[in-house]
Scaffold this active site. Structure first.
Site, PDB file in Angstrom:
ATOM      1  N   LYS A  22      31.633  22.238  -9.144  1.00  0.00           N
ATOM      2  CA  LYS A  22      30.898  23.307  -8.463  1.00  0.00           C
ATOM      3  C   LYS A  22      29.736  23.811  -9.310  1.00  0.00           C
ATOM      4  CE  LYS A  22      32.064  27.561  -8.765  1.00  0.00           C
ATOM      5  NZ  LYS A  22      32.524  28.943  -8.735  1.00  0.00           N
ATOM      6  N   ASN A  23      29.977  24.038 -10.605  1.00  0.00           N
ATOM      7  CA  ASN A  23      28.940  24.618 -11.460  1.00  0.00           C
ATOM      8  C   ASN A  23      27.787  23.664 -11.717  1.00  0.00           C
ATOM      9  OD1 ASN A  23      30.243  27.046 -11.566  1.00  0.00           O
ATOM     10  ND2 ASN A  23      31.268  26.630 -13.493  1.00  0.00           N
ATOM     11  N   CYS A 116      30.133  38.489  -8.702  1.00  0.00           N
ATOM     12  CA  CYS A 116      30.685  38.159 -10.011  1.00  0.00           C
ATOM     13  C   CYS A 116      31.883  39.046 -10.313  1.00  0.00           C
ATOM     14  CB  CYS A 116      29.632  38.312 -11.102  1.00  0.00           C
ATOM     15  SG  CYS A 116      30.243  37.792 -12.708  1.00  0.00           S
ATOM     16  N   PRO A 122      23.845  40.411 -16.270  1.00  0.00           N
ATOM     17  CA  PRO A 122      22.514  40.684 -15.722  1.00  0.00           C
ATOM     18  C   PRO A 122      21.642  39.424 -15.685  1.00  0.00           C
ATOM     19  CG  PRO A 122      22.705  41.540 -17.952  1.00  0.00           C
ATOM     20  CD  PRO A 122      24.066  41.039 -17.567  1.00  0.00           C
TER      21      PRO A 122
END
Length: 184
Positions: A22-23, A116, A122
């Site tokens: 997936k990543n 998340c 950030p």
């Protein structure tokens, strides 16, 4: 702790299928915004986040078909420059579209990401990287606005290593004029 005893002397043979990651698939799918025409990506796992990024591509004007872990993509229209709020805020990886939209159209309006569950992460490294390439960055009312007539290659040193920021800045740099170096 248990033991595993291996007695050798025999050749290993056979095959082991490896499932898609997936990543890896998420930024690859976002990068198809940069392409013109048709491409096919295979071994894409069938997961909710994959479906979300495919919906994002469709919302931006990219036609997709996803069957049997294969995504066919036709990028033949003008890319929309505004990413849908409900898709970006549902999954953090949707922010990967910011770099490709910016470099392809010169303007991107992308909501700050959500989705998340492992704490605050950030996107300031992404934004600093876009600025290093010459983009003007504004944040207001939960949206990031990125503007640049044309991105210009530059050296950008990240405050700390970030895989996601590196991937997003790399995608933005692909259509930039000149060479880009990303450090750290």
């Amino acid at each position: 702790m248990g033991k595993l005893k291996i007695i050798g002397g025999e050749k290993l043979k056979g095959t082991v299928p490896v499932s898609g990651a997936k990543n890896a698939a998420l930024p690859i799918l976002a990068a198809t915004i940069l392409l013109e025409g048709h491409c096919q990506i295979t071994n894409v796992p069938h997961l909710r986040d994959i479906i979300s990024i495919i919906k994002m591509l469709n919302a931006l004007g990219v036609r997709t078909e996803y069957t049997d872990n294969t995504v066919n993509i036709w990028n033949t229209k003008k890319i929309r420059h505004i990413a849908p709020y409900e898709l970006v805020t549902a999954m953090r990886a949707s922010f990967f579209v910011a770099g490709p939209i910016l470099t392809k159209t010169g303007y991107a309006k992308v909501p700050l990401p959500g989705g998340c569950s492992i704490g605050t992460r950030p996107v300031d490294l992404h934004l600093k990287g876009f600025e290093a390439l010459g983009a003007k960055v504004d944040i207001e009312h939960g949206f990031v606005q990125l503007k640049a007539k044309r991105l210009i290659g530059n050296t950008y040193r990240m405050d700390f290593p970030s895989v996601g920021a590196t991937e997003n800045i790399l995608m933005a740099a692909t259509l930039a004029k000149g060479t880009t170096v990303i450090e750290n």
